[in-house]
Structures are given as structure tokens and as C-alpha cells.
Enzyme design. Structure first.
Site, PDB file in Angstrom:
ATOM      1  N   ASP A 197       0.796  -1.237   0.000  1.00 53.99           N
ATOM      2  CA  ASP A 197       0.000   0.000   0.000  1.00 53.99           C
ATOM      3  C   ASP A 197       0.827   1.285   0.000  1.00 53.99           C
ATOM      4  O   ASP A 197       0.260   2.380  -0.006  1.00 53.99           O
ATOM      5  CB  ASP A 197      -0.950  -0.001   1.220  1.00 53.99           C
ATOM      6  N   GLU A 204      10.883  -3.672  12.409  1.00 59.18           N
ATOM      7  CA  GLU A 204      12.057  -3.076  11.743  1.00 59.18           C
ATOM      8  C   GLU A 204      13.259  -3.109  12.668  1.00 59.18           C
ATOM      9  O   GLU A 204      14.354  -3.528  12.284  1.00 59.18           O
ATOM     10  CB  GLU A 204      11.796  -1.611  11.348  1.00 59.18           C
TER      11      GLU A 204
HETATM   12  N1  UDP Z   1      -0.446  -7.581   5.762  1.00 58.00           N
HETATM   13  C1  UDP Z   1      -0.544  -8.952   5.766  1.00 58.00           C
HETATM   14  N2  UDP Z   1      -1.426  -9.557   6.650  1.00 58.00           N
HETATM   15  C2  UDP Z   1      -2.222  -8.842   7.501  1.00 58.00           C
HETATM   16  C3  UDP Z   1      -2.115  -7.442   7.470  1.00 58.00           C
HETATM   17  C4  UDP Z   1      -1.221  -6.834   6.598  1.00 58.00           C
HETATM   18  O1  UDP Z   1       0.142  -9.614   5.010  1.00 58.00           O
HETATM   19  O2  UDP Z   1      -2.987  -9.443   8.248  1.00 58.00           O
HETATM   20  C5  UDP Z   1       0.492  -6.917   4.821  1.00 58.00           C
HETATM   21  C6  UDP Z   1      -0.097  -5.756   4.036  1.00 58.00           C
HETATM   22  O3  UDP Z   1      -0.605  -6.183   2.797  1.00 58.00           O
HETATM   23  C7  UDP Z   1       1.083  -4.797   3.900  1.00 58.00           C
HETATM   24  C8  UDP Z   1       1.905  -5.083   5.149  1.00 58.00           C
HETATM   25  O4  UDP Z   1       1.528  -6.363   5.603  1.00 58.00           O
HETATM   26  O5  UDP Z   1       1.844  -5.070   2.753  1.00 58.00           O
HETATM   27  C9  UDP Z   1       1.682  -4.063   6.255  1.00 58.00           C
HETATM   28  O6  UDP Z   1       0.320  -4.038   6.582  1.00 58.00           O
HETATM   29  P1  UDP Z   1      -0.526  -2.678   6.759  1.00 58.00           P
HETATM   30  O7  UDP Z   1      -0.318  -1.854   5.543  1.00 58.00           O
HETATM   31  O8  UDP Z   1      -1.913  -3.050   7.134  1.00 58.00           O
HETATM   32  O9  UDP Z   1       0.216  -2.065   7.998  1.00 58.00           O
HETATM   33  P2  UDP Z   1       0.652  -0.565   8.304  1.00 58.00           P
HETATM   34  O10 UDP Z   1       1.299  -0.057   7.062  1.00 58.00           O
HETATM   35  O11 UDP Z   1      -0.577   0.164   8.625  1.00 58.00           O
HETATM   36  O12 UDP Z   1       1.602  -0.716   9.408  1.00 58.00           O
HETATM   37 MN    MN Z   2       0.591  -0.012   5.144  1.00 58.47          MN
END
Ligand code: UDP
Ligand code: MN
Length: 329
Positions: A187, A270
Site C-alpha cells: 500500500d 524493523e
Molecule cells: N499484511 C498482511 N497480513 C495482515 C495485514 C497486513 O500480510 O494481516 C500486509 C499488508 O498487505 C502490507 C503489510 O503487511 O503489505 C503491512 O500491513 P498494513 O499496511 O496493514 O500495515 P501498516 O502499514 O498500517 O503498518
Molecule cells: Mn501499510
């Protein structure tokens, strides 16, 4: 008589010269052919990531399967034989926005040469729609699955994308020998410039990420050309308070750290991953994006869409909606 002898000698000399010219011609043709063949061989050797494939296609367990593998999804950008390969590890999971995110990221990556996209679904089985979309986009990819273990699914704050990223790391350990890898969530937003820069990472490189926390930014703080701290809205006792989109790692360096892994610790993924690359001196971290003065990646977040209302199949039977309903979540 003398004249006659002279004539004979002259004609011999001429034929010797003629022969030499022909031989020269042949020799130069053979030489140039050899040169072309050698050059093409070198090109073909370096034309893409030298992958030692040891992951088996359709292997025995679902988490280790390569679902689909496309080395040559459409043409590779040419010429790029000298560029170190770039491995982009993208966690993804089923939700209404998934295909849209994959599509947007995929067409960004399509501009980047010598790249292999490791798309890893947080799912027990691969989505046929994702496979189809990856093929359509035409970026060389590996499609893998790595479901989040059940015990973490129950947590209020889940370690999102961790099983997927670790699956990507396992793939790198098995198959890659050189180049650089980067965790690119599905995203986020990426300026193409950052891929050019991260590709030459020697150990670990870092750069600012926009739209992180209320500070709107997460970045190393650079004073006199070196890191003097980190600017991030949430420090949380982390040694490396950075965003997932803000660093890249050299493959050889990673392979020399056999214990490096991403922990299932929400908020500390990270930091703990970077710590697991120890020994790593903070002075060894390479600063990209013009010494961290530019923003080339953004932690964008797509608005969550509700699951689509079911389509009434009595009412719409025999229409295009029968097929469209299979494309939405
Ligand atoms: N993701 C995943 N499983 C989950 C939630 C998220 O594989 O249950 C993936 C999602 O597609 C993205 C990454 O992990 O590529 C980070 O997730 P998200 O964007 O929801 O987290 P944020 O950026 O808000 O920390
Ligand atoms: Mn994200």
C-alpha cells in the site's frame, strides 16, 4: 626469356598477395564472429539475476510453495546486464483493496530494471486472482504464501506481514547470491529514484519515509554527513526507530548473518530485524535520498473499504454481474 620469368614471378607475387588478402578477409570475419558470440554469451550470463533455483515449484508444504514463477513476465528493461539484482519483498493479504494495491505497485515496479518481485500472501492458499493479475502486469515475480500463525491472529495488535516477509527472507537465503532486497508493502508509494539508489547498497542503506506518525515523517537525523539519531513520532526504546519502507539490505551481507530474522513483535519488526543483522555499526549505514534530504517513499494507507454487499443472483442471473461478483471481496 627474362621478361617471361619476370612475368611468372609477378603473377606469383600477385596471387600470393591475393591469397593473403582473402585469408585476411576470412580471418577478420571469423574474429568478428567470435567477438559477437563471446559478447552475446556475456550478456546472456548477466542479463538477469543469476538465480540458483532450489525452491521447488509446487513443493510439499503450502507455506513453502512457489505458487507461480515468472522470470520473463514481458520484456525485461534493456540493457541492464551490469545492474545488481533487486529483490522486492511484498507482503499482501485478501481484502477489498488487495488487487488495486497490487496493480498500482506492480506498474510502478515495471519501470525498474533487473528486479524480481517476491509477492507473498498471508494466506493458506494462493489467490487465483492475484496470480492472474501478477501475470498481466508482467513484472518478473515469485508468488508465495505464508499464513500468519493462528496464535498471532488472536492478538489485538497483530504483527502484520511478518510471516510473509520471513518467507521472503527464506527465499533469498535459498536462491539469491548477490544484489539487494527491500521490503515494499503493497500500500505504500515509491518514487522510482529510490530503486536506482538502493540497488547499490553495500550493507544497509536508509532514507526518509513520508506520512509516518503525526510527525508526517520518519528519518535518520543527519548531522555533518552522519547519523546522529532518528526522527520518528514513536521511538519506543528502539535502537532503529525507522519505517519498513525506509531501508534496504545487501544480499551478501544478509547471507553472512545466518540468524537474521524478523520477529513477531508488532511495532518492533524493523528494529529487531535490523538488530538481528548485528554486527552492524551505525556508521556503516549508507544514507540515500541526497543524505536524507528528500522524501522518495511514503507510508500511504488506503481507506479501508467495507466488504461488498452480496449481489442478488436471482435478480442479476444472466448478466455481467455474475462474473464481476467473482472479482470483488
Ligand atoms: N499484511 C498482511 N497480513 C495482515 C495485514 C497486513 O500480510 O494481516 C500486509 C499488508 O498487505 C502490507 C503489510 O503487511 O503489505 C503491512 O500491513 P498494513 O499496511 O496493514 O500495515 P501498516 O502499514 O498500517 O503498518
Ligand atoms: Mn501499510
Amino acid at each position: 626469356m627474362k621478361n617471361f620469368v619476370d612475368k611468372i614471378q609477378m603473377s606469383r607475387i600477385t596471387s600470393i598477395c591475393a591469397m593473403k588478402t582473402t585469408t585476411k578477409m576470412y580471418l577478420s570475419v571469423i574474429l568478428s564472429t567470435l567477438c559477437i558470440v563471446f559478447f552475446q554469451y556475456q550478456l546472456s550470463k548477466a542479463s538477469f539475476v543469476t538465480l540458483q533455483r532450489s525452491d521447488s515449484i509446487g513443493g510439499s508444504t503450502s507455506t513453502n510453495n512457489i505458487i507461480t514463477s515468472e522470470k520473463n513476465g514481458n520484456e525485461l528493461k534493456e540493457p541492464s546486464p551490469m545492474l545488481p539484482p533487486l529483490y522486492i519483498i511484498t507482503p499482501t493479504y485478501r481484502r477489498p483493496e488487495q488487487l488495486a494495491e497490487i496493480t498500482r505497485l506492480g506498474y510502478t515496479l515495471k519501470h525498474v530494471p533487473n528486479l524480481l518481485w517476491l509477492v507473498i500472501e498471508d494466506a493458506a492458499t494462493p489467490s487465483a486472482l492475484v496470480t492472474r493479475q501478477l501475470k498481466r502486469i508482467g513484472v518478473p515475480f515469485e508468488h508465495l504464501v505464508a499464513p500468519m500463525p493462528d496464535k498471532f491472529k488472536k492478538r489485538v495488535v497483530k504483527p502484520r506481514g511478518v510471516s510473509n516477509r520471513n518467507r521472503g527472507l527464506t527465499w533469498i537465503r535459498k536462491n539469491a547470491t548477490d544484489g539487494v532486497f527491500y521490503f515494499a508493502d503493497d500500500d505504500n508509494t515509491y518514487d522510482l529514484e529510490i530503486f536506482d539508489q538502493m540497488r547499490h547498497t553495500k550493507k544497509v542503506s536508509m532514507w526518509p519515509v513520508g506520512l509516518v506518525t503525526k510527525y508526517g515523517l520518519s528519518s535518520p537525523i543527519v548531522r555533518n554527513g552522519s547519523i546522529s539519531g532518528f526522527y520518528d513520532g514513536w521511538i519506543g526504546g528502539r535502537k532503529y526507530p525507522v519505517d519498513m519502507a525506509g531501508f534496504a539490505v545487501n544480499v551478501k551481507f544478509f547471507l553472512s548473518r545466518p540468524k537474521a530474522i524478523m520477529p513477531y513483535h508488532a511495532g518492533y519488526e524493523e528494529d529487531k530485524f535490523l538488530r538481528s543483522l548485528s554486527p552492524l555499526n551505525i556508521t556503516e549505514i549508507e544514507l540515500l535520498a541526497s543524505n536524507c534530504t528528500e522524501i522518495l517513499t511514503w507510508h500511504t494507507q488506503t481507506k479501508k473499504n467495507p466488504v461488498a454487499s452480496p449481489i442478488d443472483m436471482h435478480k442479476y442471473n444472466g448478466t455481467n454481474l455474475v462474473r464481476l461478483r467473482k472479482l470483488i471481496v
